[in-house]
Design a protein around this motif. Sequence first.
Motif, mmCIF file in Angstrom:
data_model
loop_
_atom_site.group_PDB
_atom_site.id
_atom_site.type_symbol
_atom_site.label_atom_id
_atom_site.label_comp_id
_atom_site.label_asym_id
_atom_site.label_seq_id
_atom_site.Cartn_x
_atom_site.Cartn_y
_atom_site.Cartn_z
ATOM 1 N N HIS A 162 -65.369 93.692 37.608
ATOM 2 C CA HIS A 162 -66.316 93.848 36.916
ATOM 3 C C HIS A 162 -65.688 92.801 35.529
ATOM 4 C CE1 HIS A 162 -62.493 96.101 35.812
ATOM 5 N NE2 HIS A 162 -62.561 96.763 35.154
ATOM 6 N N LEU A 163 -64.468 92.580 35.722
ATOM 7 C CA LEU A 163 -63.001 91.461 34.994
ATOM 8 C C LEU A 163 -64.076 89.931 35.153
ATOM 9 C CD1 LEU A 163 -60.066 93.077 34.679
ATOM 10 C CD2 LEU A 163 -62.141 93.153 33.252
ATOM 11 N N GLY A 164 -64.710 89.384 35.952
ATOM 12 C CA GLY A 164 -64.902 87.871 36.310
ATOM 13 C C GLY A 164 -63.829 87.741 37.529
ATOM 14 N N ARG A 165 -63.141 88.326 38.139
ATOM 15 C CA ARG A 165 -62.375 87.710 38.866
ATOM 16 C C ARG A 165 -62.944 87.572 40.272
ATOM 17 N NH1 ARG A 165 -57.652 92.170 37.683
ATOM 18 N NH2 ARG A 165 -59.749 92.962 38.301
ATOM 19 N N PHE A 166 -62.817 87.065 40.978
ATOM 20 C CA PHE A 166 -63.733 86.625 41.774
ATOM 21 C C PHE A 166 -62.910 87.301 43.313
ATOM 22 C CE2 PHE A 166 -63.233 83.966 46.470
ATOM 23 C CZ PHE A 166 -64.188 84.010 47.025
ATOM 24 N N VAL A 167 -63.989 87.616 43.643
ATOM 25 C CA VAL A 167 -63.292 88.628 44.908
ATOM 26 C C VAL A 167 -64.136 88.100 46.406
ATOM 27 C CG1 VAL A 167 -64.254 90.757 46.359
ATOM 28 C CG2 VAL A 167 -63.776 90.744 43.256
ATOM 29 N N SER A 168 -65.675 87.806 47.011
ATOM 30 C CA SER A 168 -65.457 87.199 47.913
ATOM 31 C C SER A 168 -67.089 86.136 47.908
ATOM 32 C CB SER A 168 -66.068 88.448 49.463
ATOM 33 O OG SER A 168 -67.620 88.871 48.288
ATOM 34 N N THR A 169 -67.494 86.079 49.556
ATOM 35 C CA THR A 169 -68.150 84.634 49.230
ATOM 36 C C THR A 169 -68.949 85.243 50.008
ATOM 37 O OG1 THR A 169 -69.127 82.483 48.688
ATOM 38 C CG2 THR A 169 -67.272 82.536 49.953
ATOM 39 N N PHE A 170 -70.388 84.809 50.330
ATOM 40 C CA PHE A 170 -70.991 84.557 51.697
ATOM 41 C C PHE A 170 -71.965 84.024 51.422
ATOM 42 C CE2 PHE A 170 -71.741 88.783 49.729
ATOM 43 C CZ PHE A 170 -73.253 88.522 48.840
ATOM 44 N N GLY A 171 -73.078 83.195 52.186
ATOM 45 C CA GLY A 171 -73.718 82.310 52.725
ATOM 46 C C GLY A 171 -73.743 81.183 53.034
ATOM 47 N N GLY A 172 -74.137 80.760 53.106
ATOM 48 C CA GLY A 172 -74.356 78.727 53.144
ATOM 49 C C GLY A 172 -75.627 78.705 53.906
ATOM 50 N N TYR A 173 -75.486 76.848 53.837
ATOM 51 C CA TYR A 173 -77.153 76.046 53.688
ATOM 52 C C TYR A 173 -77.032 76.180 55.201
ATOM 53 C CZ TYR A 173 -80.412 72.065 54.799
ATOM 54 O OH TYR A 173 -81.377 71.444 54.343
ATOM 55 N N GLY A 174 -79.086 76.508 55.737
ATOM 56 C CA GLY A 174 -79.565 76.772 57.335
ATOM 57 C C GLY A 174 -80.669 77.652 57.000
ATOM 58 N N THR A 175 -80.810 78.074 57.832
ATOM 59 C CA THR A 175 -82.557 78.585 58.036
ATOM 60 C C THR A 175 -82.398 80.435 58.966
ATOM 61 O OG1 THR A 175 -82.956 77.770 60.125
ATOM 62 C CG2 THR A 175 -84.040 76.335 58.055
ATOM 63 N N GLY A 176 -81.414 80.139 59.453
ATOM 64 C CA GLY A 176 -80.250 81.307 60.245
ATOM 65 C C GLY A 176 -80.737 82.710 59.119
ATOM 66 N N PRO A 177 -80.153 84.066 59.687
ATOM 67 C CA PRO A 177 -80.216 85.251 58.763
ATOM 68 C C PRO A 177 -78.463 84.892 58.235
ATOM 69 C CG PRO A 177 -80.289 85.286 60.844
ATOM 70 C CD PRO A 177 -80.171 84.105 61.094
ATOM 71 N N GLY A 178 -79.257 85.433 56.770
ATOM 72 C CA GLY A 178 -77.622 85.361 55.719
ATOM 73 C C GLY A 178 -77.774 83.931 55.148
ATOM 74 N N GLN A 179 -78.394 82.370 55.898
ATOM 75 C CA GLN A 179 -78.590 81.239 55.482
ATOM 76 C C GLN A 179 -79.408 80.730 54.396
ATOM 77 O OE1 GLN A 179 -78.978 79.503 59.377
ATOM 78 N NE2 GLN A 179 -75.984 78.851 59.169
ATOM 79 N N PHE A 180 -79.190 80.370 53.158
ATOM 80 C CA PHE A 180 -80.331 79.737 51.939
ATOM 81 C C PHE A 180 -80.656 78.579 52.964
ATOM 82 C CE2 PHE A 180 -77.851 83.532 51.341
ATOM 83 C CZ PHE A 180 -78.671 84.216 50.961
ATOM 84 N N ALA A 181 -81.467 78.162 52.022
ATOM 85 C CA ALA A 181 -82.695 76.765 51.470
ATOM 86 C C ALA A 181 -82.298 75.557 53.011
ATOM 87 C CB ALA A 181 -81.313 76.342 50.262
ATOM 88 N N GLY A 182 -82.439 76.131 53.767
ATOM 89 C CA GLY A 182 -82.400 74.773 55.032
ATOM 90 C C GLY A 182 -83.770 74.441 55.695
ATOM 91 N N GLY A 183 -85.044 74.944 54.712
ATOM 92 C CA GLY A 183 -86.040 74.668 54.949
ATOM 93 C C GLY A 183 -86.423 73.549 53.971
#
Length: 342
Positions: A162-183
């Motif tokens: 809630h203070l804008g401090r980084f906690v974690s990240t997930f995802g990445g480029y691709g077409t698989g589960p949990g991936q984005f934009a690979g099309g």
Amino acid sequence: MIGPRIELLAAFGPYEGGWHPGEFHQPEGLASDSQGNLYVADETNHRVQKITADGEPLWAASAVGPDGKPQLGTAAGQFFMLRGVAVDEDDFLFVADAWNHRVQKLDASGTFQMMFGSYGNGPGQFGGAGPNGIAFDQDGYIYVSDTHTYLGGNNRIQKFDHLGRFVSTFGGYGTGPGQFAGGCPLRGRLGHEIHRGALSPEGPYGLAIGKSSGHLYASDSENNRIQVLDLDGALLRSIGEGILFGPRHICLDSKENVYVAGFHWLPDMEGIGPAEPIGPQHRFAWILDKDGNLLAKITAEAAHGLFEHSGGRHHAVAVSKADEGLVYIQAGHHILKFRVHW
């Protein structure tokens, strides 16, 4: 399909756009507060506007030039090509200040509270065209879609406290589960080089979190789907495939119905553009249930010709938190107000 009756109630802003209070130029994001007021990411005016449910201007936040016009800025409470807005449970406004590569928090009167983020590929940083979508979970964590980068594609969702401090990240480029934009190829559409991310693959884009389920809905534009994830980024299901093309911003109602805005057209055989010129028949909003079943489609006919004459983008959508029958959709420089009669 037999669905609800869609009624156009009003159109806010002139066709040609403008910069005066209550006018817009390519608004890119919409969000409602608990009173039913609307926040508008007035993108190419580089400002946020707060308007009433009937389109009356309340205030605007931006840098202002000597002529009184809004202009881009880099100081606190100023913006550069903002692309999304979201309102939390306490009616604080969060702004995806895209080309400043940061998120800003304002209170309900437009007073700056805090900001976080910078340019880059590291934890807590955002890529070339900056953050796009913002959502909040019940524990107050902030989720931000980090779509573009000049360096090759962040294509991820970042989580902050809630203070804008980084906690974690997930995802990445691709077409698989949990991936984005690979099309879409990393080097951009139609052979263009990526420049500041503007033509690089888009995804994830809009974000929303269901209050009852706690699931994260992420608009995966280039993969033509919405991914439903748990809050650690694991895929639960994918919806909209075969229905949506290029979904952008999304929002949910209390039943977790999904409202989707964006251009909707079928790609050509190469998958790098529309199979026909973009026209009003490609501009509409979908309403899906949480499992992806089509409930309604807000079409050019329902818009009484305003989709035909609005041009430009159709990226933003919001459901009023005070009256879920009210739906707002960006149409070029207009914001259209609809009543959905369920």
